[in-house]
Design an enzyme around this catalytic site. Structure first.
Site, short mmCIF file in Angstrom:
data_model
loop_
_atom_site.label_atom_id
_atom_site.label_comp_id
_atom_site.label_asym_id
_atom_site.label_seq_id
_atom_site.Cartn_x
_atom_site.Cartn_y
_atom_site.Cartn_z
N HIS A 125 -11.09 8.34 5.27
CA HIS A 125 -10.15 8.54 4.18
C HIS A 125 -9.35 9.82 4.45
O HIS A 125 -9.55 10.85 3.81
CB HIS A 125 -10.91 8.62 2.84
CG HIS A 125 -10.05 8.38 1.64
ND1 HIS A 125 -10.32 7.40 0.70
CD2 HIS A 125 -8.92 8.98 1.20
CE1 HIS A 125 -9.40 7.43 -0.26
NE2 HIS A 125 -8.54 8.39 0.02
N ASN A 312 -5.17 -1.15 -2.80
CA ASN A 312 -4.91 0.02 -3.65
C ASN A 312 -3.53 -0.16 -4.28
O ASN A 312 -2.52 -0.22 -3.56
CB ASN A 312 -4.91 1.31 -2.82
CG ASN A 312 -6.27 1.62 -2.21
OD1 ASN A 312 -7.25 0.93 -2.45
ND2 ASN A 312 -6.32 2.68 -1.42
#
Length: 476
Positions: A125, A312
């Site tokens: 991430h 997302n």
């Protein structure tokens, strides 16, 4: 009268919240952790709002039990977290394993499972070990096998308990914001070339890790692996205008198709994207071959390397042609689109975050129709607060309610196989270039207090209610 949308979720629906290592952990050099590109980036002046950094952040490295209490208070069934590659493997390679890092994530996973919460783990991430950046980072072809080694180390060490894996979070953001715009780490501005190369190597890395899991770990561990892709919903500014329709198709290709097309449809990039890039190269007299890489037949196949679709979603845009910067090579010029907000959409704190709940439903329908009706997890969705703190965040409560209601309709009325919803974020955290000025949490974190005390927002209470109602009155 239609039944309450909150009671229209499958029995095993995943109700979650999400975080990432650099944004919450702190402990940036504790117990043998190596530096990451975000440590380096934040320690340079002028990179981040107020020169803030994630050295301490929510201090989750020391306060994990407090995070667990927050998770339990919300009644989550799932929690999405990310591993810090540099905390586990300080120089990025498996030659040096940091056992303190392994112990930390073992405790997190075990505590979650003891609380009947399933972990979803993101391997990457945004926080590449600095040691690997020093060797070329994501621009280097060798990064793919280094990532595969890291992924296999994690599957081997934690895969007996972790059953949902995300290889890479938002490769489009890493590529463009980190290597084209320079506003994320590593802060490169190599317009029109580096981002395409980085995206390519991220897909290669993802595919290698998926194939490793598939051939070596799946039969015993029985987990699922995917890649988290971010996309807005796009629609033409004028529905009947062919140029606006074409611009919208380009936007969807450059944002979502760039990564989803190779993984879910053809094993290669969208043709609309390649032809736009090559046409712009010709127009500007760039003759050094295509700026957009091609996949090699000798490498791991990209097609089919996702066991579910991880999405997302934050916002929507209306689209027309014209992106500016036509005089120089850049993604904006290749894309040749201009995105505009509809004046009827409310704005959530950040100027870019227009609140468009039905945009999520439309995007889910597009994914179902375009990418072969995959199982979908919404791995991030959230609303920001900027400016004076409001614990009674009534507006955000409405946003969550409306958005989750659109997800229910997508399942019930559109027949979309949505398996879970993860709110971004469990708590206020370090929001990349915006530092601590932007708050996305279901819990407020007081960063001025040494205890980093966590306080439930009203929207957190509302989300907990939605979860509890859904789990008490499921329709299936």
């Amino acid at each position: 009268q239609r039944p309450n949308a909150q009671n229209m979720f499958p029995r095993d629906f995943a109700w979650g919240a999400a975080t990432s290592a650099y944004q919450i952990e702190g402990g940036w050099q504790s117990d043998g952790k190596g530096p990451s590109i975000w440590d380096t980036f934040c320690h340079e002046k002028g990179r981040v709002f107020g020169d803030q950094n994630g050295d301490v952040a929510c201090n989750s490295y020391e306060l994990w039990e407090k995070d667990l209490e927050c998770i339990q208070q919300l009644g989550l069934t799932h929690y999405r977290l990310s591993f810090s590659w540099a905390r586990l493997l300080p120089d990025g390679t498996t030659q040096h394993v940091n056992q303190k890092g392994v112990q930390y994530y073992n405790k997190v996973i075990d505590d979650l499972l003891t609380s009947n919460v399933s972990p979803m783990v993101t391997l990457y991430h945004f926080d590449l070990p600095q040691a690997l950046q020093d060797q070329g980072g994501w621009k280097s072809p060798g990064i793919a096998s280094l990532f595969d080694n890291y992924a296999q180390f994690c599957f081997q060490t934690f895969g007996d308990r972790v059953k949902l894996w995300i290889t890479i979070n938002e490769p489009q953001v890493c590529a463009k914001l980190g290597h084209e715009d320079g506003i994320h780490a590593p802060g490169l501005k190599e317009k029109g070339t580096a981002a395409y190369l980085v995206g390519h190597n991220m897909l290669r890395a993802h595919a290698m890790a998926w194939h490793s899991y598939n051939s070596r770990y799946r039969s015993e561990q029985k987990g699922a692996v995917s890649i988290a892709l971010n996309s807005d919903w796009y629609e033409p500014l004028n529905q009947g205008c062919p140029r606006d329709i074409a611009a919208t198709e380009r936007d969807l290709a450059f944002q979502l198709g760039w990564f989803a097309w190779p993984v879910f449809v053809t094993g290669d990039y969208p043709e609309i994207m390649r032809s736009a890039i090559d046409a712009q190269s010709r127009k500007l007299g760039y003759n050094a071959g295509s700026r957009f890489p091609s996949f090699s037949k000798d490498e791991s196949a990209i097609l089919g390397t996702a066991d579910f679709f991880a999405l997302n979603y934050y916002t929507s845009r209306k689209v027309k042609p014209g992106g500016g910067c036509e005089k120089m090579l850049c993604i904006k010029g290749d894309q040749d689109t201009e995105e505009v907000l509809d004046s009827s959409w409310p704005i959530s704190g950040l100027s870019w975050l227009a609140v468009v709940p039905d945009g999520l439903r439309k995007l889910l329908k597009y994914i179902k129709d375009t990418f072969n009706n995959p199982a979908i997890y919404i791995t991030e969705n959230g609303f920001s607060q900027v400016g004076p703190l409001q614990i009674e965040d009534a507006q955000r409560c409405v946003y969550y309610k409306d958005t989750i209601s659109e997800v229910a309709k997508a399942i019930q009325e559109d027949g979309i196989n949505v398996r879970g919803y993860f709110a971004w974020s469990l708590m206020d955290n370090f929001e990349w270039a915006d530092g601590f000025s932007v708050r996305f949490g279901l819990f407020h974190v007081d960063f001025s207090d040494l205890k980093q005390s966590r306080t439930l927002y009203q929207s957190g209470r509302e989300y907990a209610k939605i979860i509890s109602k859904s789990r008490c009155g499921q329709s299936k």
